[in-house]
Design an enzyme around this catalytic site. Structure first.
Site, PDB file in Angstrom:
ATOM      1  N   TYR A   1       0.803  -1.379  -0.143  1.00  0.00           N
ATOM      2  CA  TYR A   1      -0.120   0.093   0.185  1.00  0.00           C
ATOM      3  C   TYR A   1       0.901   1.130  -0.122  1.00  0.00           C
ATOM      4  O   TYR A   1       2.013   1.173   0.159  1.00  0.00           O
ATOM      5  CB  TYR A   1      -0.965  -0.083   1.150  1.00  0.00           C
ATOM      6  CG  TYR A   1      -0.699   0.185   2.685  1.00  0.00           C
ATOM      7  CD1 TYR A   1       0.717   0.231   2.996  1.00  0.00           C
ATOM      8  CD2 TYR A   1      -1.682  -0.407   3.305  1.00  0.00           C
ATOM      9  CE1 TYR A   1       0.582   0.333   4.619  1.00  0.00           C
ATOM     10  CE2 TYR A   1      -1.301  -0.594   4.861  1.00  0.00           C
ATOM     11  CZ  TYR A   1      -0.047  -0.335   5.405  1.00  0.00           C
ATOM     12  OH  TYR A   1       0.264  -0.169   6.717  1.00  0.00           O
ATOM     13  N   GLU A   2       0.268   2.430  -0.221  1.00  0.00           N
ATOM     14  CA  GLU A   2       0.735   3.815  -0.550  1.00  0.00           C
ATOM     15  C   GLU A   2       2.061   3.621  -1.581  1.00  0.00           C
ATOM     16  O   GLU A   2       2.740   4.429  -1.649  1.00  0.00           O
ATOM     17  CB  GLU A   2       1.477   4.095   0.809  1.00  0.00           C
ATOM     18  CG  GLU A   2       0.505   4.356   1.986  1.00  0.00           C
ATOM     19  CD  GLU A   2      -0.597   5.045   1.567  1.00  0.00           C
ATOM     20  OE1 GLU A   2      -0.684   6.026   0.728  1.00  0.00           O
ATOM     21  OE2 GLU A   2      -1.941   4.937   2.274  1.00  0.00           O
ATOM     22  N   GLY A   3       1.605   3.011  -2.539  1.00  0.00           N
ATOM     23  CA  GLY A   3       2.297   2.805  -3.826  1.00  0.00           C
ATOM     24  C   GLY A   3       3.255   1.590  -3.518  1.00  0.00           C
ATOM     25  O   GLY A   3       4.188   1.507  -2.721  1.00  0.00           O
TER      26      GLY A   3
END
Length: 588
Positions: A428-430
């Site tokens: 997550y978050e890239g």
């Protein structure tokens, strides 16, 4: 096993790796003293140990629950959150104008590591709120700031980030949620979002959702996305037209409610524009970059907790006779291979901590005298902080299970929870692959490559200091560090040349091994800085055994982990051929 925050090591890293001592001496942080900072760290450690850490197994066993549209958090969550916000922790580094304490981001980063070591699931809620505070403070209207910022900074309300949709994961150009002007300065938001962390919960009276959506005539792709503030409850206290439509059943972080959200079942949720129309992604990136550093700190925190638990188990568990031991049944910590695993866990964790703290220090510098230079350095380091720290979190927690042996594979010891919780961090978050591409394609070319060259120069200065201050305890630290930095330098030159020659596929093919190489070289440099400071302290007659331990850890990292640098360099320079025939190989 009870977690204990390594306050002394965290303070040492802040001072001697990230340069907090020097920053305070320069007046960069106002009237803050190191004594003040240490007092804050001690109290934060107490809260992490006594209040947050006991929640971790509870949240894993009794995760958040959804019933009749309402989410109930795990037992003890509400009481712990109340204690946490009453301590003022939510606003530690927020602007004083709206109730924050205005302390350095570096100090907040250290505290964030502690919260996440206590419980990632618990710490995720304030992590998202911190990003919301930053986005609203930089891009929100005065009216929105007046209405929402103070309550977010105090922690009375929380914030979320609503990006992902079922058909639009990492590719936000596919986003379908829509917004229409209502004629009164507000907008009506309609759409569905997934994977919304703390999208619904019972910790606070209101939840402030930051939602990406498209206006009717917006340009296609990411250029046509706008950002809206959409609260659960409107200013007149009525319920907004939004709801949690489901909770995800997950591998880990069970205590954190991961929600699917529905906006506009009854005509449209009321929202307010943040920033300009069709410029929402730029506003959201303010929030995402803050979140990426904090996700890196999540990796450090869970790795630290996993290491502590594995070390305690290895000291207690007896199995076999260690080489050279007179004890017929030795504690497994006496076996060389178990020592190798534990040292790898500790060294990776300390290296990742140093990288994250350096990133936070650069963000502080960007807010102060360095301005753009500090921001560029932070931009360069952020993908490394996020990806390297979360990659090693997966590796360290896996080693933690291995140290426990069969007892690590069963849930009884809790070692497996750390591994399950850590797995999401690289996603997550890239995803970490996206972080690597961002590093190579966008961050290396900053200022014509001058930013990365300056970072390499700073690493070389540390290597030179190690050579100058050489002591037998350093072993091969100096030459190994120098060799790792030179591998990074050559790989950097290759990638910059590939980009300049319009060969982006070659650059992207080498992006992931390059990021790992960068993390190893920068992490080794951080440990070398700590070793240098400890060696200097020993020369003055200090007898703290932690000094010798830091020197030994830096040596272990250089002689056992940094040795991968040469192979990674070869992967970057020579390994891109799979972009030509990779599909052929996959077809076979």
């Amino acid at each position: 096993m009870t977690y204990r925050t390594p306050v002394a090591e965290i303070s040492f890293a802040l001072r001697h790796v990230a340069g907090l001592d020097a920053a305070i001496a320069s007046g960069a942080h106002g009237d803050l003293t190191m004594e003040d900072a240490d007092a804050i760290l001690q109290e934060a450690g107490r809260v992490a140990d006594a209040v947050i850490a006991p929640l971790n197994p509870v949240g894993d066993r009794q995760g958040a629950r959804l019933a009749d549209g309402a989410v109930t958090t795990s037992p003890g969550w509400r009481e712990a959150y109340r204690t946490w916000i009453e301590g003022g922790w939510n606003g530690l580094s927020a602007e004083a104008d709206h109730g924050g304490q205005g302390l350095p981001l570096l100090l907040n980063a250290a505290c964030s590591e502690m919260w996440n070591a206590g419980s990632i699931s618990f710490a995720l809620c304030p992590l998202l709120t911190a990003g919301g505070i930053e986005a609203l403070a930089k891009h929100g209207s005065d009216d929105l700031k007046e209405r929402y910022l103070g309550k977010l900074i105090s922690g009375e309300w929380t914030a979320t980030m609503n990006l992902t949709e079922p058909q639009a994961g990492s590719d936000l150009s596919l986003l379908r949620s829509r917004a229409e002007p209502a004629g009164d300065g507000t907008y009506r938001i309609v759409g569905s979002k997934i994977y919304i962390t703390y999208g619904e919960h019972d910790l606070t009276d209101n939840i402030v959702h930051l939602v990406l959506a498209r206006l009717k005539d917006a340009p296609a792709g990411t250029r046509g996305i706008s950002l809206f503030l959409v609260p659960k409850f409107l200013p007149d206290t009525s319920r907004n037209d939004l709801r949690c439509s489901g909770l995800e059943h997950k591998l880990g972080i069970h205590g954190s409610p991961t929600c699917s959200m529905a906006f506009g079942d009854n005509g449209g949720a009321t929202g307010w524009l943040i920033g300009e129309e069709n410029r929402g992604l730029a506003c959201m990136f303010t929030m995402m970059n803050s979140a990426r550093l904090n996700v890196g700190l999540q990796g450090v925190g869970v790795a630290e907790r996993s290491y502590q638990q594995a070390l305690a188990y290895a000291r207690d568990r007896r199995q076999g006779k260690a080489a050279g031991s007179s004890d017929p049944v030795s504690p497994i910590v006496d076996h060389a291979d178990v020592q190798r695993m534990l040292l790898t866990m500790k060294a990776y964790t300390a290296a990742a901590r140093g990288i994250c703290y350096l990133t936070a220090q650069a963000l502080d510098a960007a807010r102060g005298a360095e301005g753009k230079a500090g921001l560029d350095r932070a931009s360069l380091l952020t993908p490394v902080a996020k990806a390297f720290s979360t990659d090693i979190a997966n590796e360290v927690t896996s080693l933690g299970v291995q140290v426990h042996g069969g007892m690590g594979f069963v849930e009884e010891t809790g070692a497996a929870q750390h591994m399950r919780d850590a797995r999401i961090l690289a996603i997550y978050e890239g995803t970490n692959g996206i972080q690597a591409i961002d590093l190579v394609a966008r961050k290396l070319p900053l200022n014509g490559g001058a930013t990365v060259r300056a970072q390499l120069a700073s690493m070389r200065r540390v290597a030179e200091a190690v050579q100058k201050d050489a002591t037998p305890a350093f072993g091969h630290l100096g030459p190994r560090l120098r060799a790792g930095i030179e591998s990074l330098d050559r790989a950097t030159s290759y990638l910059l040349k590939a980009l300049a020659s319009n060969r982006p596929e070659e650059a992207q093919a080498g992006a992931t091994p390059y990021l790992r190489l960068f993390g190893l070289a920068q992490g080794a440099t951080c440990l070398a800085l700590a070793a240098l400071a400890s060696n200097a302290a020993l020369k003055t007659g200090e007898t703290d055994p932690a000094h010798g331990a830091r020197i030994a850890l830096a040596r272990f990292f250089a002689e056992n982990l940094l040795t991968a640098a040469g192979g990674l360099e070869q992967s970057v320079v020579d390994g891109g051929g799979f972009t030509q025939d990779g599909m052929l190989a996959l077809a076979g």
